[in-house]
Each structure stands twice: as C-alpha cells, then as structure tokens.
Scaffold this active site. Structure first.
Site, mmCIF file in Angstrom:
data_model
loop_
_atom_site.group_PDB
_atom_site.id
_atom_site.type_symbol
_atom_site.label_atom_id
_atom_site.label_comp_id
_atom_site.label_asym_id
_atom_site.label_seq_id
_atom_site.Cartn_x
_atom_site.Cartn_y
_atom_site.Cartn_z
ATOM 1 N N THR A 120 20.017 -8.192 -8.261
ATOM 2 C CA THR A 120 19.738 -8.628 -6.897
ATOM 3 C C THR A 120 19.085 -10.003 -6.885
ATOM 4 O OG1 THR A 120 18.304 -8.150 -5.006
ATOM 5 C CG2 THR A 120 17.591 -7.277 -7.101
ATOM 6 N N ASP A 121 19.240 -10.698 -5.759
ATOM 7 C CA ASP A 121 18.552 -11.989 -5.607
ATOM 8 C C ASP A 121 17.038 -11.810 -5.454
ATOM 9 O OD1 ASP A 121 18.569 -10.895 -3.039
ATOM 10 O OD2 ASP A 121 19.507 -12.637 -2.074
ATOM 11 N N GLU A 122 16.601 -10.573 -5.185
ATOM 12 C CA GLU A 122 15.155 -10.349 -4.969
ATOM 13 C C GLU A 122 14.330 -10.592 -6.218
ATOM 14 O OE1 GLU A 122 13.918 -6.862 -2.965
ATOM 15 O OE2 GLU A 122 15.568 -6.910 -1.548
ATOM 16 N N TYR A 147 10.367 -2.292 -6.178
ATOM 17 C CA TYR A 147 11.823 -2.303 -6.386
ATOM 18 C C TYR A 147 12.255 -3.563 -7.125
ATOM 19 C CZ TYR A 147 16.660 -3.519 -5.339
ATOM 20 O OH TYR A 147 17.961 -3.935 -5.468
ATOM 21 N N LYS A 151 13.881 -4.182 -10.927
ATOM 22 C CA LYS A 151 15.179 -4.833 -11.133
ATOM 23 C C LYS A 151 15.010 -6.049 -12.040
ATOM 24 C CE LYS A 151 18.684 -4.006 -9.694
ATOM 25 N NZ LYS A 151 19.769 -3.084 -10.170
HETATM 26 P P1 NAD Z 1 22.417 2.855 -3.173
HETATM 27 O O1 NAD Z 1 20.998 3.310 -3.077
HETATM 28 O O2 NAD Z 1 23.285 2.929 -1.973
HETATM 29 O O3 NAD Z 1 23.160 3.692 -4.327
HETATM 30 C C1 NAD Z 1 22.554 3.977 -5.552
HETATM 31 C C2 NAD Z 1 23.399 5.025 -6.255
HETATM 32 O O4 NAD Z 1 22.811 5.264 -7.555
HETATM 33 C C3 NAD Z 1 23.426 6.376 -5.531
HETATM 34 O O5 NAD Z 1 24.737 6.914 -5.535
HETATM 35 C C4 NAD Z 1 22.489 7.257 -6.360
HETATM 36 O O6 NAD Z 1 22.806 8.633 -6.317
HETATM 37 C C5 NAD Z 1 22.695 6.667 -7.746
HETATM 38 N N1 NAD Z 1 21.559 6.910 -8.636
HETATM 39 C C6 NAD Z 1 20.240 6.734 -8.376
HETATM 40 N N2 NAD Z 1 19.503 7.081 -9.452
HETATM 41 C C7 NAD Z 1 20.381 7.466 -10.412
HETATM 42 C C8 NAD Z 1 20.239 7.929 -11.752
HETATM 43 N N3 NAD Z 1 19.021 8.065 -12.311
HETATM 44 N N4 NAD Z 1 21.348 8.216 -12.463
HETATM 45 C C9 NAD Z 1 22.580 8.077 -11.902
HETATM 46 N N5 NAD Z 1 22.785 7.665 -10.636
HETATM 47 C C10 NAD Z 1 21.691 7.361 -9.898
HETATM 48 O O7 NAD Z 1 22.345 1.389 -3.756
HETATM 49 P P2 NAD Z 1 23.275 0.120 -3.442
HETATM 50 O O8 NAD Z 1 22.760 -0.579 -2.254
HETATM 51 O O9 NAD Z 1 24.688 0.524 -3.519
HETATM 52 O O10 NAD Z 1 22.923 -0.790 -4.704
HETATM 53 C C11 NAD Z 1 23.677 -0.670 -5.909
HETATM 54 C C12 NAD Z 1 23.199 -1.710 -6.904
HETATM 55 O O11 NAD Z 1 23.366 -3.005 -6.362
HETATM 56 C C13 NAD Z 1 21.723 -1.593 -7.269
HETATM 57 O O12 NAD Z 1 21.581 -1.871 -8.641
HETATM 58 C C14 NAD Z 1 21.053 -2.648 -6.424
HETATM 59 O O13 NAD Z 1 19.869 -3.104 -7.028
HETATM 60 C C15 NAD Z 1 22.125 -3.708 -6.402
HETATM 61 N N6 NAD Z 1 22.131 -4.630 -5.245
HETATM 62 C C16 NAD Z 1 22.135 -4.131 -3.971
HETATM 63 C C17 NAD Z 1 22.236 -5.011 -2.898
HETATM 64 C C18 NAD Z 1 22.288 -4.517 -1.466
HETATM 65 O O14 NAD Z 1 22.326 -5.321 -0.545
HETATM 66 N N7 NAD Z 1 22.311 -3.209 -1.213
HETATM 67 C C19 NAD Z 1 22.306 -6.394 -3.137
HETATM 68 C C20 NAD Z 1 22.278 -6.869 -4.452
HETATM 69 C C21 NAD Z 1 22.210 -5.968 -5.501
HETATM 70 O O1 DAU Z 2 18.757 -9.085 -1.298
HETATM 71 C C1 DAU Z 2 19.353 -7.997 -1.912
HETATM 72 C C2 DAU Z 2 18.634 -6.718 -1.524
HETATM 73 O O2 DAU Z 2 18.988 -6.447 -0.179
HETATM 74 C C3 DAU Z 2 18.972 -5.539 -2.425
HETATM 75 O O3 DAU Z 2 18.491 -5.795 -3.717
HETATM 76 C C4 DAU Z 2 18.366 -4.240 -1.903
HETATM 77 O O4 DAU Z 2 18.807 -3.144 -2.675
HETATM 78 C C5 DAU Z 2 18.797 -4.056 -0.460
HETATM 79 O O5 DAU Z 2 18.169 -2.896 0.079
HETATM 80 C C6 DAU Z 2 18.431 -5.279 0.365
HETATM 81 O O6 DAU Z 2 16.993 -5.403 0.457
HETATM 82 P P1 DAU Z 2 16.265 -5.770 1.845
HETATM 83 O O7 DAU Z 2 14.873 -5.274 1.770
HETATM 84 O O8 DAU Z 2 16.522 -7.187 2.195
HETATM 85 O O9 DAU Z 2 17.178 -4.860 2.834
HETATM 86 P P2 DAU Z 2 16.823 -3.918 4.072
HETATM 87 O O10 DAU Z 2 18.133 -3.477 4.635
HETATM 88 O O11 DAU Z 2 15.831 -2.866 3.725
HETATM 89 O O12 DAU Z 2 16.131 -4.918 5.094
HETATM 90 C C7 DAU Z 2 16.763 -6.124 5.500
HETATM 91 C C8 DAU Z 2 15.774 -6.893 6.359
HETATM 92 O O13 DAU Z 2 15.595 -6.179 7.598
HETATM 93 C C9 DAU Z 2 14.386 -7.005 5.752
HETATM 94 O O14 DAU Z 2 13.849 -8.278 6.082
HETATM 95 C C10 DAU Z 2 13.585 -5.897 6.442
HETATM 96 C C11 DAU Z 2 14.215 -5.823 7.814
HETATM 97 N N1 DAU Z 2 14.235 -4.492 8.457
HETATM 98 C C12 DAU Z 2 14.650 -3.421 7.749
HETATM 99 C C13 DAU Z 2 14.735 -2.174 8.350
HETATM 100 C C14 DAU Z 2 15.183 -0.962 7.565
HETATM 101 C C15 DAU Z 2 13.886 -4.386 9.815
HETATM 102 O O15 DAU Z 2 13.509 -5.380 10.471
HETATM 103 N N2 DAU Z 2 13.992 -3.162 10.414
HETATM 104 C C16 DAU Z 2 14.396 -2.043 9.744
HETATM 105 O O16 DAU Z 2 14.473 -0.963 10.337
#
Ligand code: NAD
Ligand code: DAU
Length: 331
Positions: A120-122, A147, A151
């Site tokens: 992630t970019d975080e 988190y 990562k």
């Molecule tokens: P998500 O929470 O939707 O899915 C995570 C999945 O991993 C689920 O299916 C869960 O059951 C599985 N899981 C959790 N713990 C596990 C374990 N111990 N063993 C096996 N499976 C397990 O997450 P996502 O948003 O799809 O993110 C996927 C990946 O992408 C992560 O590594 C996250 O850090 C990265 N990422 C997410 C975003 C975003 O915007 N959501 C952006 C950049 C990177």
């Molecule tokens: O940047 C990549 C990341 O993006 C991933 O690594 C994470 O897995 C993914 O969850 C996401 O993280 P954020 O914390 O940015 O996403 P989230 O959807 O939780 O929140 C997006 C923005 O919206 C953040 O600034 C918080 C705000 N927010 C979130 C929720 C759930 C609100 O204002 N209201 C809300 O109800």
C-alpha cells in the site's frame, strides 16, 4: 501456469482472480482464511477447472508449504486491511501481515518460487494538502497506523528475503482502490450502502483528507504486468492520478444517488488520520508500459453504486455489525 493467490476471497484479491480467469489461461489456487472480510460468494461463477479454493491461514506453515510447492507463482494479497480495526485491535494485523508474510517468504525461498507482494501507499505516511510532490519508489517509509506499520514491516521482510536469500520477488504499493466486492466497512461502499439502507453517510472530521483513487481492475492489470514483465527485486508504485478529497467523493456519491449534496453527518475523526496520499506511477508506466483504463472517476463510481444496488444479498448481512462497530467509536 498455476498461480497461488492469498486473500483471494477479499476485495482486491477476488477482483484479481476474476481478472486472471477472464484474461489468461492460468489456473488459480486461492488460500483464504475467510475472516469477516473474506466472502466465498465473491468468487461465484468461476468454473471449477480454473479455481481451487483452500480455506486456511497464511500463518499455517504446513498448508502454505504444500500449496507453494504446487505453484508457479505466488501473489500475496491476504492481510488485515482496515485502519480503523487496527486502531481498535492491532494484534491480528501483527499475526497476519507480519507472521503470515514471513511464512510465505520461507516457503518461496525453499522452493525458489516467483513471489509478488501486494502493498500500500500508506507505508510512506502522508503528504500536506499543498505539497507539490507525490510518493515515489524513493520516498522513505513513515507509516502512521498499526495497519500501515505492519504493511511496512512486511515490505521490509520481502526486501530482506530478496537481498539475503535471492528470493525472486517484486513489490507493488498501490493507492486507494474502489469497485465491486469491497467490504462495506470501507469509505465508498459504507456511504453507498448507508444511502441504500436509509442511513445518513458519515464523514470523518471536515473531510479535507485526500485519497488517490484507482479502480480495482486497473490494480489487477498493473499486478499482472509486474508479475509477468517486472524486474526481480524491484518495487513499483501503482496509481491512476485520482486525487480527490473525501468530501468531494461523498458529495459525488450523494448526487449520483439522487440525494442532496449536504445530506451527511460529520463524525469523530480517525485518530492519527493521514491527510493526503498521492502516487507518482511514472516508473511502472515508462518501464513496463502500463496505463490505467478507468479514467472517468464519476463513471466508475456510478458503476460501483449500481453493483451495490444489484448485490444487496452480498453485503446486507454485514451491515448491522459494521455500523455497530462504528457507532461504538462515535463514527
Ligand atoms: P480485504 O480486507 O478486503 O481482504 C483481505 C482478505 O484476506 C480476506 O479475504 C481475508 O479473509 C483474507 N485473510 C485475512 N487474514 C488472512 C490469513 N491470516 N490467512 C489467509 N487469508 C487471510 O483487503 P483488500 O482491500 O482486498 O486488500 C488486499 C491487499 O491489498 C492487502 O494486502 C492490502 O494491504 C492491499 N492494498 C489494499 C488497498 C485498498 O484500497 N483496499 C490499496 C493498496 C493495497
Ligand atoms: O491507500 C491505500 C489504503 O486505502 C489501503 O492500504 C487500505 O487497505 C484501504 O483500507 C485504504 O485505507 P484508507 O484508510 O484510506 O481507506 P478507508 O476506506 O478506510 O477511508 C478512506 C478515507 O475516508 C479516509 O480518509 C477515512 C475516510 N472515512 C472512512 C470511513 C470508513 C470517512 O470519512 N468516513 C467513513 O465512514
């Protein structure tokens, strides 16, 4: 080619599995623990001869070793992924994101299996709103939440295993994804499903925080490009130039759903809330020739709204518990 996808029942992992099945000849094996964030239904409709689903955890060395031995490549998505959960209970983040990644790295090291690590970019922390710079592969790590710290730690493990043990690995750090199959705890689907359920959307603080949105399908194509043509040992940032404030995203959703643009509540801000993320993906674009397809964010949002409207059965069961968690935190 047999590709082991960890976390393939989650949001981005399931979209990647659909991408592989639709655009390649690969056979996919998914290893997923089916935590609250995993949903077997997200893989519905994939023919049995293209997909093997294994219910298990990436911290279990026995199952990981067995599956890695049968794979030509591993793409590691599995993680605890939600910042707010990591503030409430960090322990599962340490177990899955650090110990789980370590377990996979030991398996690919022993078998010399190609490994791609999803991050992630975080890991880079945050930027000021008026900072002209964006994150690049050279930006120092500076994570804020439990988190993002786990990562960042997992990325550093991968770098060490590449350098010390010659693991054939690559890393990608992507910005905020949106699209179908995203858990309704996350910002965009939470607001869409609030409106569909007759609840008011919830904005943290003033909503000035900026995220850099990319459609999950573009994330999938970028990962496939890196897996097949990326240079071993390299990190690539993935982004689609989609910066927008949370407030603007929310008012766009409200307008697309026929609501007044101010029909939302301001709620308690997230502790340590990162201000702004922004990705410079020049390296991926110039070195590997990748470009995003989804350039019209409102159109992508409208399609995502349609998906949640048409798939209430997929999200409805999780709504009450998700909102109860947020209510307990004043969010
Ligand atoms: P998500 O929470 O939707 O899915 C995570 C999945 O991993 C689920 O299916 C869960 O059951 C599985 N899981 C959790 N713990 C596990 C374990 N111990 N063993 C096996 N499976 C397990 O997450 P996502 O948003 O799809 O993110 C996927 C990946 O992408 C992560 O590594 C996250 O850090 C990265 N990422 C997410 C975003 C975003 O915007 N959501 C952006 C950049 C990177
Ligand atoms: O940047 C990549 C990341 O993006 C991933 O690594 C994470 O897995 C993914 O969850 C996401 O993280 P954020 O914390 O940015 O996403 P989230 O959807 O939780 O929140 C997006 C923005 O919206 C953040 O600034 C918080 C705000 N927010 C979130 C929720 C759930 C609100 O204002 N209201 C809300 O109800």
């Amino acid at each position: 080619m047999d590709i082991l996808v960890t976390g393939g029942a989650g949001f981005i992992g399931s979209n990647f599995v659909h991408y592989l099945v639709n655009t390649t000849d690969a056979h996919v094996t998914v290893l997923d623990a089916l935590t609250y964030a995993g949903n077997r239904e997200s893989l519905a409709g994939i023919p049995g001869n293209r997909l093997t689903f294994v219910h298990g955890t990436i911290t279990d060395a026995e199952v990981v070793n067995r599956l890695v031995e049968g794979a030509d490549a591993v793409v590691h998505f599995a993680a605890e992924s939600h910042n707010d959960n990591s503030l409430a209970n960090p322990r599962p983040f340490v177990d899955t994101n650090l110990i789980g990644t370590y377990t996979l790295l030991e398996a690919v090291r022993r078998t010399d299996t190609r490994y791609h690590h999803i991050s992630t970019d975080e890991v880079y922390g945050d930027l000021d709103l008026d900072d002209p710079s964006r994150f690049s592969e050279a930006t120092p790590y500076n994570p804020s939440s439990p988190y993002s710290a786990t990562k960042a730690g997992s990325d550093l493990l991968v770098r060490a295993w590449i350098r010390s043990f010659e693991v054939r690995g690559t890393i990608s750090n992507c910005s905020n994804n949106y699209g179908p199959y995203q858990h309704i705890e996350k910002f965009i689907p939470r607001q869409i499903t609030n409106i569909l359920a007759g609840l008011r959307p919830k904005l943290y603080g003033a909503g000035a925080n900026v995220r850099d949105w990319i459609h999950t399908e573009d994330h999938s194509s970028a990962v496939w490009t890196i897996l097949t043509t990326g240079r071993i040992g390299e990190t690539y940032l993935i982004g689609a130039d989609g910066e927008m404030s949370n407030r603007d995203v929310l008012t766009t959703i409200l307008t697309l759903m026929g609501q007044e643009p101010d029909a939302f509540d301001h709620v308690t801000d997230r502790p340590g809330h990162d201000l702004r993320y922004a990705i410079d993906s020049t390296k991926l674009r110039t070195e590997l020739g990748w470009t995003p397809e989804y350039r019209d964010f409102p159109a992508g949002l409208a399609a995502t709204i349609d998906w949640y409207r048409a798939n209430e059965v997929w999200w409805r069961a999780a709504k009450a518990a998700t909102e109860a968690f947020y209510a307990s935190r004043g969010q």
